[in-house]
Motif scaffolding. Structure first.
Motif, PDB file in Angstrom:
ATOM      1  N   GLU A 100      -0.940   9.197  -1.897  1.00 33.58           N
ATOM      2  CA  GLU A 100      -1.067   9.843  -0.418  1.00 33.58           C
ATOM      3  C   GLU A 100      -2.661  10.350  -0.210  1.00 33.58           C
ATOM      4  O   GLU A 100      -3.311  10.103   0.727  1.00 33.58           O
TER       5      GLU A 100
ATOM      6  N   ALA B 264       0.890  -1.146   0.056  1.00 34.54           N
ATOM      7  CA  ALA B 264      -0.029   0.016  -0.207  1.00 34.54           C
ATOM      8  C   ALA B 264       0.960   1.198  -0.067  1.00 34.54           C
ATOM      9  O   ALA B 264       0.648   2.161  -0.590  1.00 34.54           O
TER      10      ALA B 264
ATOM     11  N   VAL C 107      -3.066   6.238   8.838  1.00 41.41           N
ATOM     12  CA  VAL C 107      -2.709   7.136   7.741  1.00 41.41           C
ATOM     13  C   VAL C 107      -1.693   7.978   8.193  1.00 41.41           C
ATOM     14  O   VAL C 107      -0.680   8.216   7.160  1.00 41.41           O
TER      15      VAL C 107
ATOM     16  N   MET D 131       1.630   6.088   7.690  1.00 41.15           N
ATOM     17  CA  MET D 131       2.174   5.950   6.264  1.00 41.15           C
ATOM     18  C   MET D 131       2.721   7.160   5.703  1.00 41.15           C
ATOM     19  O   MET D 131       3.718   7.077   4.865  1.00 41.15           O
TER      20      MET D 131
ATOM     21  N   ASN E 174      -7.175   2.866   3.375  1.00 42.84           N
ATOM     22  CA  ASN E 174      -7.052   2.247   4.687  1.00 42.84           C
ATOM     23  C   ASN E 174      -8.446   1.825   5.213  1.00 42.84           C
ATOM     24  O   ASN E 174      -8.521   0.776   6.016  1.00 42.84           O
TER      25      ASN E 174
ATOM     26  N   ARG F 218      -5.004   7.326   0.722  1.00 49.08           N
ATOM     27  CA  ARG F 218      -4.664   6.539   1.716  1.00 49.08           C
ATOM     28  C   ARG F 218      -5.689   6.151   2.643  1.00 49.08           C
ATOM     29  O   ARG F 218      -5.864   5.207   3.186  1.00 49.08           O
TER      30      ARG F 218
END
Length: 412
Positions: A118, A112, A332, A335, A125, A121
Protein backbone atom coordinates in the motif's frame (compact mmCIF):
# COMPACT_ATOMS: atom_id res chain seq x y z
CA UNK A 1 1.18 -0.38 -25.22
CA UNK A 2 -2.10 0.87 -23.77
CA UNK A 3 -0.81 4.33 -24.67
CA UNK A 4 -0.43 3.37 -28.34
CA UNK A 5 -4.12 2.56 -28.55
CA UNK A 6 -5.14 5.71 -26.68
CA UNK A 7 -2.81 7.88 -28.77
CA UNK A 8 -4.46 6.66 -31.95
CA UNK A 9 -8.04 6.82 -30.64
CA UNK A 10 -7.84 10.12 -28.75
CA UNK A 11 -5.24 12.25 -30.55
CA UNK A 12 -4.10 11.21 -34.01
CA UNK A 13 -7.24 9.81 -35.65
CA UNK A 14 -9.71 12.43 -34.26
CA UNK A 15 -7.42 15.22 -35.50
CA UNK A 16 -7.07 13.45 -38.87
CA UNK A 17 -10.85 13.11 -39.18
CA UNK A 18 -11.35 16.78 -38.26
CA UNK A 19 -8.77 17.85 -40.85
CA UNK A 20 -10.61 15.80 -43.49
CA UNK A 21 -13.90 17.55 -42.75
CA UNK A 22 -15.62 15.31 -40.18
CA UNK A 23 -18.25 17.10 -38.08
CA UNK A 24 -18.13 17.43 -34.26
CA UNK A 25 -20.90 14.83 -34.02
CA UNK A 26 -18.94 12.34 -36.19
CA UNK A 27 -15.71 12.85 -34.24
CA UNK A 28 -17.56 12.59 -30.93
CA UNK A 29 -19.29 9.39 -32.06
CA UNK A 30 -15.94 7.91 -33.15
CA UNK A 31 -14.25 8.69 -29.81
CA UNK A 32 -17.23 7.58 -27.73
CA UNK A 33 -17.59 4.26 -29.57
CA UNK A 34 -13.87 3.50 -29.87
CA UNK A 35 -13.40 4.04 -26.13
CA UNK A 36 -16.53 2.11 -25.11
CA UNK A 37 -14.64 -1.11 -24.13
CA UNK A 38 -13.11 0.79 -21.21
CA UNK A 39 -16.58 0.99 -19.67
CA UNK A 40 -16.99 -2.81 -19.86
CA UNK A 41 -13.94 -3.63 -17.73
CA UNK A 42 -16.02 -5.30 -15.02
CA UNK A 43 -16.59 -8.25 -17.36
CA UNK A 44 -12.85 -8.48 -18.02
CA UNK A 45 -12.20 -8.49 -14.29
CA UNK A 46 -14.80 -11.20 -13.62
CA UNK A 47 -13.17 -13.44 -16.23
CA UNK A 48 -9.69 -12.88 -14.79
CA UNK A 49 -10.71 -13.48 -11.17
CA UNK A 50 -12.48 -16.69 -12.22
CA UNK A 51 -10.21 -18.12 -14.93
CA UNK A 52 -6.47 -18.13 -15.43
CA UNK A 53 -3.64 -20.46 -16.38
CA UNK A 54 -2.31 -20.86 -12.86
CA UNK A 55 1.18 -22.19 -13.69
CA UNK A 56 1.87 -18.77 -15.31
CA UNK A 57 0.31 -16.70 -12.48
CA UNK A 58 -3.01 -14.94 -11.97
CA UNK A 59 -2.65 -12.15 -14.55
CA UNK A 60 0.38 -12.73 -16.77
CA UNK A 61 -1.20 -15.09 -19.31
CA UNK A 62 -4.03 -12.58 -19.84
CA UNK A 63 -1.51 -9.80 -20.49
CA UNK A 64 0.36 -11.81 -23.11
CA UNK A 65 -2.82 -12.89 -24.92
CA UNK A 66 -4.16 -9.30 -24.93
CA UNK A 67 -0.91 -8.00 -26.43
CA UNK A 68 -0.89 -10.71 -29.11
CA UNK A 69 -4.44 -9.75 -30.12
CA UNK A 70 -3.46 -6.06 -30.16
CA UNK A 71 -0.59 -6.86 -32.53
CA UNK A 72 -2.84 -8.87 -34.88
CA UNK A 73 -5.45 -6.08 -34.95
CA UNK A 74 -2.82 -3.51 -35.91
CA UNK A 75 -1.59 -5.74 -38.73
CA UNK A 76 -5.23 -6.13 -39.86
CA UNK A 77 -5.58 -2.33 -39.87
CA UNK A 78 -2.48 -2.11 -42.06
CA UNK A 79 -3.99 -4.55 -44.57
CA UNK A 80 -7.43 -2.89 -44.63
CA UNK A 81 -5.96 0.65 -44.84
CA UNK A 82 -9.26 2.56 -44.43
CA UNK A 83 -9.45 6.18 -45.50
CA UNK A 84 -10.62 9.09 -43.34
CA UNK A 85 -13.99 8.85 -45.03
CA UNK A 86 -14.50 5.27 -43.83
CA UNK A 87 -15.28 6.26 -40.25
CA UNK A 88 -17.25 3.10 -39.46
CA UNK A 89 -14.33 0.83 -40.40
CA UNK A 90 -11.89 3.01 -38.44
CA UNK A 91 -14.23 2.91 -35.45
CA UNK A 92 -14.42 -0.90 -35.64
CA UNK A 93 -10.64 -1.31 -35.64
CA UNK A 94 -10.16 1.20 -32.80
CA UNK A 95 -12.95 -0.44 -30.79
CA UNK A 96 -11.13 -3.79 -31.15
CA UNK A 97 -7.79 -2.25 -30.21
CA UNK A 98 -9.30 -0.71 -27.10
CA UNK A 99 -10.91 -4.03 -26.21
CA UNK A 100 -7.45 -5.63 -26.28
CA UNK A 101 -6.05 -2.74 -24.26
CA UNK A 102 -8.73 -3.13 -21.58
CA UNK A 103 -7.78 -6.77 -21.00
CA UNK A 104 -4.16 -5.63 -20.72
CA UNK A 105 -5.15 -2.81 -18.36
CA UNK A 106 -7.35 -4.90 -16.05
CA UNK A 107 -4.67 -7.56 -15.78
CA UNK A 108 -1.93 -5.04 -15.00
CA UNK A 109 -4.07 -3.24 -12.42
CA UNK A 110 -5.05 -6.53 -10.79
CA UNK A 111 -1.40 -7.51 -10.63
CA UNK A 112 -0.56 -4.18 -8.98
CA UNK A 113 -3.22 -4.68 -6.31
CA UNK A 114 -1.98 -8.26 -5.79
CA UNK A 115 1.73 -7.50 -5.52
CA UNK A 116 2.38 -3.83 -4.60
CA UNK A 117 2.44 -2.79 -0.91
CA UNK A 118 0.00 0.00 0.00
CA UNK A 119 2.77 2.47 0.85
CA UNK A 120 4.25 2.11 -2.66
CA UNK A 121 1.01 2.43 -4.65
CA UNK A 122 1.11 6.18 -5.25
CA UNK A 123 4.60 5.85 -6.71
CA UNK A 124 3.69 2.79 -8.77
CA UNK A 125 0.51 4.45 -10.06
CA UNK A 126 2.51 7.49 -11.07
CA UNK A 127 4.98 5.33 -12.97
CA UNK A 128 2.22 3.29 -14.65
CA UNK A 129 0.27 6.38 -15.72
CA UNK A 130 3.48 8.14 -16.72
CA UNK A 131 4.36 5.18 -18.93
CA UNK A 132 0.89 5.10 -20.47
CA UNK A 133 0.96 8.86 -21.07
CA UNK A 134 4.40 8.52 -22.66
CA UNK A 135 2.93 5.90 -24.99
CA UNK A 136 0.04 8.24 -25.83
CA UNK A 137 2.46 11.08 -26.58
CA UNK A 138 4.82 9.03 -28.73
CA UNK A 139 2.08 7.29 -30.70
CA UNK A 140 0.06 10.49 -31.07
CA UNK A 141 3.08 12.33 -32.48
CA UNK A 142 4.24 9.57 -34.83
CA UNK A 143 0.75 8.70 -36.03
CA UNK A 144 -0.08 12.38 -36.51
CA UNK A 145 2.86 12.85 -38.87
CA UNK A 146 2.04 9.72 -40.89
CA UNK A 147 -1.71 10.33 -41.07
CA UNK A 148 -1.13 13.87 -42.34
CA UNK A 149 0.05 12.11 -45.51
CA UNK A 150 -2.65 9.39 -45.20
CA UNK A 151 -0.04 6.69 -44.52
CA UNK A 152 -2.27 4.59 -42.29
CA UNK A 153 -0.76 1.24 -43.38
CA UNK A 154 2.76 2.37 -42.52
CA UNK A 155 1.55 3.64 -39.17
CA UNK A 156 -0.25 0.40 -38.27
CA UNK A 157 2.69 -1.81 -39.32
CA UNK A 158 5.10 0.31 -37.26
CA UNK A 159 3.00 0.08 -34.11
CA UNK A 160 2.26 -3.61 -34.65
CA UNK A 161 5.98 -4.31 -34.83
CA UNK A 162 6.59 -2.31 -31.65
CA UNK A 163 3.89 -4.24 -29.76
CA UNK A 164 5.49 -7.51 -30.92
CA UNK A 165 8.95 -6.48 -29.68
CA UNK A 166 7.66 -5.10 -26.37
CA UNK A 167 5.57 -8.22 -25.79
CA UNK A 168 8.59 -10.43 -26.36
CA UNK A 169 10.51 -8.44 -23.73
CA UNK A 170 7.67 -8.65 -21.20
CA UNK A 171 7.34 -12.39 -21.74
CA UNK A 172 10.78 -12.89 -20.16
CA UNK A 173 9.55 -11.96 -16.66
CA UNK A 174 7.58 -14.18 -14.28
CA UNK A 175 4.74 -12.90 -12.11
CA UNK A 176 6.00 -14.85 -9.08
CA UNK A 177 9.08 -17.02 -8.51
CA UNK A 178 9.12 -20.59 -9.91
CA UNK A 179 6.11 -20.10 -12.20
CA UNK A 180 6.29 -20.99 -15.89
CA UNK A 181 7.49 -18.46 -18.44
CA UNK A 182 5.42 -20.17 -21.15
CA UNK A 183 2.93 -23.07 -21.14
CA UNK A 184 5.54 -25.45 -22.54
CA UNK A 185 8.30 -24.61 -20.00
CA UNK A 186 8.74 -26.00 -16.49
CA UNK A 187 7.24 -24.39 -13.38
CA UNK A 188 4.35 -24.66 -10.98
CA UNK A 189 1.56 -22.45 -9.56
CA UNK A 190 2.54 -20.35 -6.56
CA UNK A 191 0.78 -20.91 -3.24
CA UNK A 192 -0.49 -17.33 -3.32
CA UNK A 193 -2.03 -17.80 -6.77
CA UNK A 194 -3.71 -21.05 -5.74
CA UNK A 195 -5.13 -19.45 -2.57
CA UNK A 196 -6.50 -16.30 -4.20
CA UNK A 197 -7.80 -17.57 -7.54
CA UNK A 198 -11.52 -18.33 -7.34
CA UNK A 199 -13.01 -21.57 -8.63
CA UNK A 200 -16.64 -20.35 -8.62
CA UNK A 201 -18.54 -17.21 -9.59
CA UNK A 202 -20.55 -16.78 -6.37
CA UNK A 203 -17.71 -15.57 -4.07
CA UNK A 204 -16.62 -13.00 -6.66
CA UNK A 205 -20.12 -11.65 -7.21
CA UNK A 206 -20.83 -11.67 -3.47
CA UNK A 207 -17.72 -9.57 -2.81
CA UNK A 208 -18.65 -7.05 -5.51
CA UNK A 209 -22.26 -6.66 -4.37
CA UNK A 210 -21.13 -6.34 -0.76
CA UNK A 211 -18.92 -3.43 -1.81
CA UNK A 212 -21.72 -1.79 -3.79
CA UNK A 213 -23.97 -1.79 -0.72
CA UNK A 214 -21.69 0.88 0.76
CA UNK A 215 -23.01 4.40 0.17
CA UNK A 216 -19.45 5.74 0.31
CA UNK A 217 -18.39 3.56 -2.59
CA UNK A 218 -21.43 4.59 -4.65
CA UNK A 219 -20.67 8.26 -3.99
CA UNK A 220 -17.02 7.69 -4.86
CA UNK A 221 -17.95 5.98 -8.14
CA UNK A 222 -20.14 8.96 -9.05
CA UNK A 223 -17.30 11.34 -8.25
CA UNK A 224 -14.88 9.31 -10.36
CA UNK A 225 -17.31 9.38 -13.26
CA UNK A 226 -17.68 13.16 -13.15
CA UNK A 227 -13.90 13.54 -12.82
CA UNK A 228 -13.54 12.39 -16.45
CA UNK A 229 -15.36 15.44 -17.86
CA UNK A 230 -12.07 17.14 -18.76
CA UNK A 231 -10.74 13.98 -20.40
CA UNK A 232 -13.93 13.79 -22.48
CA UNK A 233 -13.39 17.42 -23.51
CA UNK A 234 -9.76 16.91 -24.55
CA UNK A 235 -10.72 13.67 -26.32
CA UNK A 236 -13.55 14.94 -28.52
CA UNK A 237 -13.71 18.75 -28.36
CA UNK A 238 -10.09 19.94 -28.31
CA UNK A 239 -9.10 18.38 -31.68
CA UNK A 240 -12.08 19.97 -33.46
CA UNK A 241 -11.60 23.34 -31.75
CA UNK A 242 -7.91 23.41 -32.70
CA UNK A 243 -8.26 22.20 -36.29
CA UNK A 244 -11.58 23.66 -37.44
CA UNK A 245 -11.75 26.88 -35.36
CA UNK A 246 -8.12 27.85 -34.71
CA UNK A 247 -6.75 26.70 -38.08
CA UNK A 248 -4.26 24.08 -36.90
CA UNK A 249 -3.26 21.16 -39.10
CA UNK A 250 -4.02 17.67 -37.81
CA UNK A 251 -0.28 17.02 -37.47
CA UNK A 252 0.11 20.32 -35.57
CA UNK A 253 -2.50 19.28 -33.02
CA UNK A 254 -1.08 15.75 -32.71
CA UNK A 255 2.42 17.14 -32.17
CA UNK A 256 1.24 19.68 -29.59
CA UNK A 257 -0.86 17.18 -27.64
CA UNK A 258 2.00 14.69 -27.73
CA UNK A 259 4.54 17.20 -26.39
CA UNK A 260 2.18 18.16 -23.56
CA UNK A 261 1.64 14.46 -22.87
CA UNK A 262 5.39 13.83 -22.79
CA UNK A 263 5.98 16.42 -20.07
CA UNK A 264 2.87 15.19 -18.22
CA UNK A 265 4.25 11.65 -18.34
CA UNK A 266 7.51 12.75 -16.74
CA UNK A 267 5.66 14.77 -14.11
CA UNK A 268 3.13 12.00 -13.49
CA UNK A 269 5.85 9.46 -12.84
CA UNK A 270 7.53 11.62 -10.20
CA UNK A 271 5.34 14.32 -8.68
CA UNK A 272 2.03 12.77 -7.46
CA UNK A 273 3.73 10.69 -4.77
CA UNK A 274 5.48 13.80 -3.43
CA UNK A 275 2.31 15.90 -3.54
CA UNK A 276 0.21 13.27 -1.76
CA UNK A 277 2.91 12.79 0.87
CA UNK A 278 3.04 16.54 1.49
CA UNK A 279 -0.63 17.56 1.23
CA UNK A 280 -2.48 14.30 1.85
CA UNK A 281 -4.72 12.40 -0.54
CA UNK A 282 -7.93 14.29 0.28
CA UNK A 283 -6.42 17.75 -0.19
CA UNK A 284 -4.65 16.67 -3.39
CA UNK A 285 -7.88 15.43 -4.94
CA UNK A 286 -9.80 18.56 -3.90
CA UNK A 287 -7.22 20.97 -5.31
CA UNK A 288 -6.99 19.26 -8.69
CA UNK A 289 -10.78 19.17 -9.06
CA UNK A 290 -10.81 22.92 -8.44
CA UNK A 291 -7.99 23.52 -10.92
CA UNK A 292 -9.95 21.68 -13.62
CA UNK A 293 -13.10 23.68 -12.88
CA UNK A 294 -11.25 27.02 -12.93
CA UNK A 295 -9.42 26.16 -16.18
CA UNK A 296 -12.73 25.34 -17.87
CA UNK A 297 -14.38 28.55 -16.62
CA UNK A 298 -11.47 30.60 -17.95
CA UNK A 299 -11.76 28.83 -21.30
CA UNK A 300 -15.46 29.51 -21.62
CA UNK A 301 -15.21 33.14 -20.47
CA UNK A 302 -12.32 34.11 -22.76
CA UNK A 303 -13.14 32.05 -25.87
CA UNK A 304 -14.81 34.92 -27.73
CA UNK A 305 -11.74 37.14 -27.30
CA UNK A 306 -9.03 34.71 -28.44
CA UNK A 307 -6.78 36.42 -30.98
CA UNK A 308 -4.35 33.52 -31.13
CA UNK A 309 -4.02 29.95 -29.93
CA UNK A 310 -2.02 30.85 -26.82
CA UNK A 311 -4.90 30.71 -24.31
CA UNK A 312 -6.22 27.46 -25.79
CA UNK A 313 -2.75 25.89 -25.57
CA UNK A 314 -2.24 27.05 -21.97
CA UNK A 315 -5.67 25.80 -20.84
CA UNK A 316 -5.14 22.47 -22.62
CA UNK A 317 -1.81 21.97 -20.85
CA UNK A 318 -3.35 22.75 -17.44
CA UNK A 319 -6.24 20.39 -18.17
CA UNK A 320 -3.92 17.59 -19.24
CA UNK A 321 -1.61 17.81 -16.23
CA UNK A 322 -4.38 18.29 -13.66
CA UNK A 323 -6.47 15.44 -15.11
CA UNK A 324 -3.53 13.06 -14.98
CA UNK A 325 -2.62 13.98 -11.39
CA UNK A 326 -6.24 13.77 -10.26
CA UNK A 327 -6.69 10.35 -11.88
CA UNK A 328 -3.56 8.98 -10.19
CA UNK A 329 -4.77 10.22 -6.80
CA UNK A 330 -8.28 8.78 -7.29
CA UNK A 331 -6.88 5.41 -8.35
CA UNK A 332 -4.70 5.24 -5.24
CA UNK A 333 -7.88 5.46 -3.15
CA UNK A 334 -9.67 2.98 -5.40
CA UNK A 335 -6.85 0.47 -4.87
CA UNK A 336 -7.14 0.91 -1.12
CA UNK A 337 -10.80 -0.05 -1.34
CA UNK A 338 -10.05 -3.31 -3.19
CA UNK A 339 -9.87 -6.72 -1.56
CA UNK A 340 -6.94 -8.51 -3.29
CA UNK A 341 -9.01 -11.71 -3.62
CA UNK A 342 -11.34 -9.97 -6.12
CA UNK A 343 -8.98 -7.19 -7.14
CA UNK A 344 -9.41 -7.57 -10.91
CA UNK A 345 -13.22 -7.50 -10.73
CA UNK A 346 -13.67 -4.78 -8.11
CA UNK A 347 -10.95 -2.50 -9.43
CA UNK A 348 -12.30 -3.02 -12.96
CA UNK A 349 -15.67 -1.81 -11.69
CA UNK A 350 -14.01 1.29 -10.24
CA UNK A 351 -12.47 1.95 -13.65
CA UNK A 352 -15.49 0.93 -15.75
CA UNK A 353 -17.81 3.57 -14.30
CA UNK A 354 -15.57 6.58 -15.11
CA UNK A 355 -14.74 5.14 -18.52
CA UNK A 356 -18.42 4.74 -19.32
CA UNK A 357 -18.97 8.34 -18.22
CA UNK A 358 -16.02 9.45 -20.35
CA UNK A 359 -17.39 7.70 -23.46
CA UNK A 360 -20.89 9.07 -22.89
CA UNK A 361 -19.65 12.63 -22.40
CA UNK A 362 -17.33 12.38 -25.43
CA UNK A 363 -20.29 11.42 -27.58
CA UNK A 364 -22.52 14.11 -26.06
CA UNK A 365 -20.14 17.04 -26.42
CA UNK A 366 -20.60 17.08 -30.20
CA UNK A 367 -24.33 17.65 -29.80
CA UNK A 368 -23.72 20.34 -27.15
CA UNK A 369 -21.33 22.19 -29.47
CA UNK A 370 -23.77 22.04 -32.37
CA UNK A 371 -26.53 23.44 -30.13
CA UNK A 372 -24.72 25.98 -27.95
CA UNK A 373 -21.10 26.39 -29.09
CA UNK A 374 -17.67 25.66 -27.67
CA UNK A 375 -18.00 27.97 -24.66
CA UNK A 376 -20.94 25.88 -23.41
CA UNK A 377 -18.72 22.78 -23.54
CA UNK A 378 -16.12 24.51 -21.34
CA UNK A 379 -18.79 25.56 -18.83
CA UNK A 380 -20.21 22.03 -18.78
CA UNK A 381 -16.77 20.71 -17.84
CA UNK A 382 -16.58 23.20 -14.96
CA UNK A 383 -19.99 22.20 -13.58
CA UNK A 384 -19.26 18.47 -13.87
CA UNK A 385 -15.85 18.88 -12.18
CA UNK A 386 -17.37 20.70 -9.22
CA UNK A 387 -19.98 17.96 -8.98
CA UNK A 388 -17.23 15.35 -8.93
CA UNK A 389 -15.50 17.18 -6.07
CA UNK A 390 -18.73 17.30 -4.08
CA UNK A 391 -19.38 13.57 -4.44
CA UNK A 392 -15.79 12.66 -3.50
CA UNK A 393 -16.01 14.82 -0.38
CA UNK A 394 -19.32 13.17 0.57
CA UNK A 395 -17.63 9.79 0.07
CA UNK A 396 -14.92 10.86 2.56
CA UNK A 397 -12.16 10.07 0.08
CA UNK A 398 -8.78 10.00 1.80
CA UNK A 399 -10.23 9.68 5.32
CA UNK A 400 -9.40 6.57 7.35
CA UNK A 401 -8.58 3.09 6.06
CA UNK A 402 -10.92 0.62 4.37
CA UNK A 403 -12.24 -2.21 6.51
CA UNK A 404 -10.33 -4.97 4.74
CA UNK A 405 -7.03 -3.09 5.27
CA UNK A 406 -7.76 -2.66 8.97
CA UNK A 407 -8.46 -6.39 9.25
CA UNK A 408 -5.23 -7.23 7.44
CA UNK A 409 -3.23 -4.98 9.77
CA UNK A 410 -4.79 -6.58 12.84
CA UNK A 411 -4.04 -10.00 11.41
CA UNK A 412 -0.40 -9.06 10.78
Amino acid sequence: MQGIVAGLSLIAIPAWLAARGASPIEVGAFVGTAMLPWSLKLFNGLLMDRFTYRPMGRRRSWILVAQAMMMLTLFGLAIAAPSAGQIIILTGFCFTLNLCATFNDVAVDGMAVDLVPEEERTTINGIMFGSQTLGISASGFIAGQLLADDKISTMALLFGAFVAIASLFISLFRERPDERLFPWTSGQPSAECAARQHTAWLPILRGIFRSLLSSKILLFLTGMGLATATYAFTDSVAPILAVQQLGWGSDDYSSFASIVGLFAAIAGATMPALIVRWAGLRMTISVFFLILAIAAIVGGATLGNWESSTIFAAIFAVQYFASLFLTIALIVWAMRLCDPAIAASLFALFMAVPNLARSAMSGSFGWLIEASGYAAAYYAVAILSLGGLLFCLLAKVGVGAPAHEQENRLHR
